[in-house]
Write a protein that holds these residues in place. Structure first.
Motif, mmCIF file in Angstrom:
data_model
loop_
_atom_site.group_PDB
_atom_site.id
_atom_site.type_symbol
_atom_site.label_atom_id
_atom_site.label_comp_id
_atom_site.label_asym_id
_atom_site.label_seq_id
_atom_site.Cartn_x
_atom_site.Cartn_y
_atom_site.Cartn_z
ATOM 1 N N GLY A 164 0.811 -1.216 0.000
ATOM 2 C CA GLY A 164 0.000 0.000 0.000
ATOM 3 C C GLY A 164 0.840 1.260 0.000
ATOM 4 O O GLY A 164 0.515 2.236 -0.680
ATOM 5 N N ALA A 165 1.941 1.254 0.748
ATOM 6 C CA ALA A 165 2.815 2.426 0.795
ATOM 7 C C ALA A 165 3.428 2.696 -0.574
ATOM 8 O O ALA A 165 3.546 3.849 -0.996
ATOM 9 N N GLU A 166 3.800 1.644 -1.278
ATOM 10 C CA GLU A 166 4.361 1.802 -2.623
ATOM 11 C C GLU A 166 3.330 2.436 -3.566
ATOM 12 O O GLU A 166 3.655 3.337 -4.336
ATOM 13 N N LEU A 167 2.094 1.986 -3.489
ATOM 14 C CA LEU A 167 1.031 2.555 -4.328
ATOM 15 C C LEU A 167 0.777 4.019 -3.971
ATOM 16 O O LEU A 167 0.520 4.846 -4.849
ATOM 17 N N GLN A 168 0.862 4.325 -2.692
ATOM 18 C CA GLN A 168 0.676 5.703 -2.245
ATOM 19 C C GLN A 168 1.844 6.574 -2.723
ATOM 20 O O GLN A 168 1.638 7.688 -3.204
ATOM 21 N N ASP A 169 3.068 6.056 -2.637
ATOM 22 C CA ASP A 169 4.243 6.793 -3.113
ATOM 23 C C ASP A 169 4.130 7.104 -4.602
ATOM 24 O O ASP A 169 4.560 8.159 -5.051
ATOM 25 N N ARG A 170 3.543 6.197 -5.361
ATOM 26 C CA ARG A 170 3.395 6.369 -6.813
ATOM 27 C C ARG A 170 2.224 7.276 -7.177
ATOM 28 O O ARG A 170 2.039 7.602 -8.341
ATOM 29 N N GLY A 171 1.418 7.678 -6.183
ATOM 30 C CA GLY A 171 0.297 8.567 -6.440
ATOM 31 C C GLY A 171 -0.970 7.867 -6.891
ATOM 32 O O GLY A 171 -1.963 8.522 -7.216
ATOM 33 N N LEU A 172 -0.964 6.537 -6.906
ATOM 34 C CA LEU A 172 -2.164 5.792 -7.285
ATOM 35 C C LEU A 172 -3.196 5.830 -6.161
ATOM 36 O O LEU A 172 -4.392 5.931 -6.411
ATOM 37 N N GLU A 179 -11.182 0.002 -12.658
ATOM 38 C CA GLU A 179 -10.532 -1.196 -13.192
ATOM 39 C C GLU A 179 -9.057 -1.243 -12.806
ATOM 40 O O GLU A 179 -8.537 -2.277 -12.383
ATOM 41 N N THR A 180 -8.383 -0.110 -12.927
ATOM 42 C CA THR A 180 -6.962 -0.038 -12.567
ATOM 43 C C THR A 180 -6.777 -0.232 -11.064
ATOM 44 O O THR A 180 -5.895 -0.982 -10.626
ATOM 45 N N ALA A 181 -7.611 0.424 -10.271
ATOM 46 C CA ALA A 181 -7.515 0.278 -8.812
ATOM 47 C C ALA A 181 -7.740 -1.173 -8.404
ATOM 48 O O ALA A 181 -7.010 -1.701 -7.554
ATOM 49 N N ARG A 182 -8.727 -1.811 -8.998
ATOM 50 C CA ARG A 182 -9.001 -3.220 -8.670
ATOM 51 C C ARG A 182 -7.776 -4.087 -8.972
ATOM 52 O O ARG A 182 -7.392 -4.945 -8.180
ATOM 53 N N LYS A 183 -7.142 -3.860 -10.110
ATOM 54 C CA LYS A 183 -5.971 -4.648 -10.505
ATOM 55 C C LYS A 183 -4.873 -4.544 -9.444
ATOM 56 O O LYS A 183 -4.316 -5.562 -9.011
ATOM 57 N N TYR A 184 -4.573 -3.327 -8.991
ATOM 58 C CA TYR A 184 -3.534 -3.142 -7.985
ATOM 59 C C TYR A 184 -3.974 -3.661 -6.614
ATOM 60 O O TYR A 184 -3.174 -4.232 -5.875
ATOM 61 N N ALA A 185 -5.229 -3.458 -6.258
ATOM 62 C CA ALA A 185 -5.722 -3.936 -4.962
ATOM 63 C C ALA A 185 -5.707 -5.458 -4.895
ATOM 64 O O ALA A 185 -5.402 -6.038 -3.856
ATOM 65 N N GLU A 186 -6.021 -6.101 -6.001
ATOM 66 C CA GLU A 186 -6.023 -7.566 -6.017
ATOM 67 C C GLU A 186 -4.614 -8.146 -5.998
ATOM 68 O O GLU A 186 -4.435 -9.322 -5.718
ATOM 69 N N ILE A 215 -12.687 18.316 -1.671
ATOM 70 C CA ILE A 215 -11.678 17.661 -0.844
ATOM 71 C C ILE A 215 -10.337 17.714 -1.557
ATOM 72 O O ILE A 215 -10.274 17.667 -2.781
ATOM 73 N N GLN A 216 -9.257 17.824 -0.772
ATOM 74 C CA GLN A 216 -7.905 17.827 -1.309
ATOM 75 C C GLN A 216 -7.065 16.847 -0.511
ATOM 76 O O GLN A 216 -7.315 16.631 0.680
ATOM 77 N N PHE A 217 -6.074 16.280 -1.161
ATOM 78 C CA PHE A 217 -5.211 15.305 -0.514
ATOM 79 C C PHE A 217 -3.782 15.822 -0.498
ATOM 80 O O PHE A 217 -3.301 16.378 -1.477
ATOM 81 N N THR A 218 -3.108 15.622 0.619
ATOM 82 C CA THR A 218 -1.709 15.992 0.770
ATOM 83 C C THR A 218 -0.883 14.719 0.793
ATOM 84 O O THR A 218 -1.239 13.757 1.488
ATOM 85 N N LYS A 219 0.197 14.701 0.055
ATOM 86 C CA LYS A 219 1.049 13.524 0.030
ATOM 87 C C LYS A 219 1.765 13.383 1.372
ATOM 88 O O LYS A 219 2.375 14.337 1.862
ATOM 89 N N VAL A 220 1.649 12.204 1.971
ATOM 90 C CA VAL A 220 2.311 11.898 3.242
ATOM 91 C C VAL A 220 3.058 10.575 3.101
ATOM 92 O O VAL A 220 2.745 9.764 2.223
ATOM 93 N N ARG A 221 4.009 10.348 3.968
ATOM 94 C CA ARG A 221 4.725 9.071 3.977
ATOM 95 C C ARG A 221 3.905 8.059 4.764
ATOM 96 O O ARG A 221 3.515 8.321 5.902
#
Length: 120
Positions: free
Chosen positions: A36-44, A70-77, A101-107
């Motif tokens: 999950g952290a890798e996906l978050q780092d990539r901005g997905l 479809e893309t999210a499902r592929k990575y989640a699976e 809503i806005q999102f801030t990138k966090v580690r």
């Protein structure tokens, strides 16, 4: 009115989840967090985290994605906990007025130890 659309994934504990030792479960959780952290780092993934104190204990995690369903499902699976048969993936689209809503990138934590250290 314009609407922003996000893909939302709800992770649920499967009724037929394999029984694991404490050590096996901890190792799987570390791989789940790292994925999950890798996906978050990539901005997905824009935001994600565990669910607690809910009415239905099957609900385990919630994430908001920047990509189509479809893309999210592929990575989640591909999540190790999903592949191991512990968690199931439910995918949906979430809409809200544009700019609401806005999102801030966090580690994000990559292990149980890292998540616990963040609580101190």
């Amino acid at each position: 009115m314009r609407f922003d659309r996000y893909t939302v994934i709800l992770l649920t504990l499967r009724a037929d989840a394999p029984v694991m030792s404490e050590e096996e479960a901890a190792e799987l959780q570390d791989r789940h967090l790292a994925h999950g952290a890798e996906l978050q780092d990539r901005g997905l993934v824009l935001a994600r985290g565990p669910l607690t104190e809910q009415d239905d204990e099957r609900f385990r995690g919630f994430s908001i994605w920047s990509v189509d369903a479809e893309t999210a499902r592929k990575y989640a699976e591909a999540d190790p906990a999903v592949r191991a048969g512990r968690l199931a993936v439910q995918v949906m689209t979430w809409m809200m007025p544009a700019g609401n809503i806005q999102f801030t990138k966090v580690r994000a934590p990559r292990s149980i130890a890292e998540a616990a250290a963040d609580e101190e």
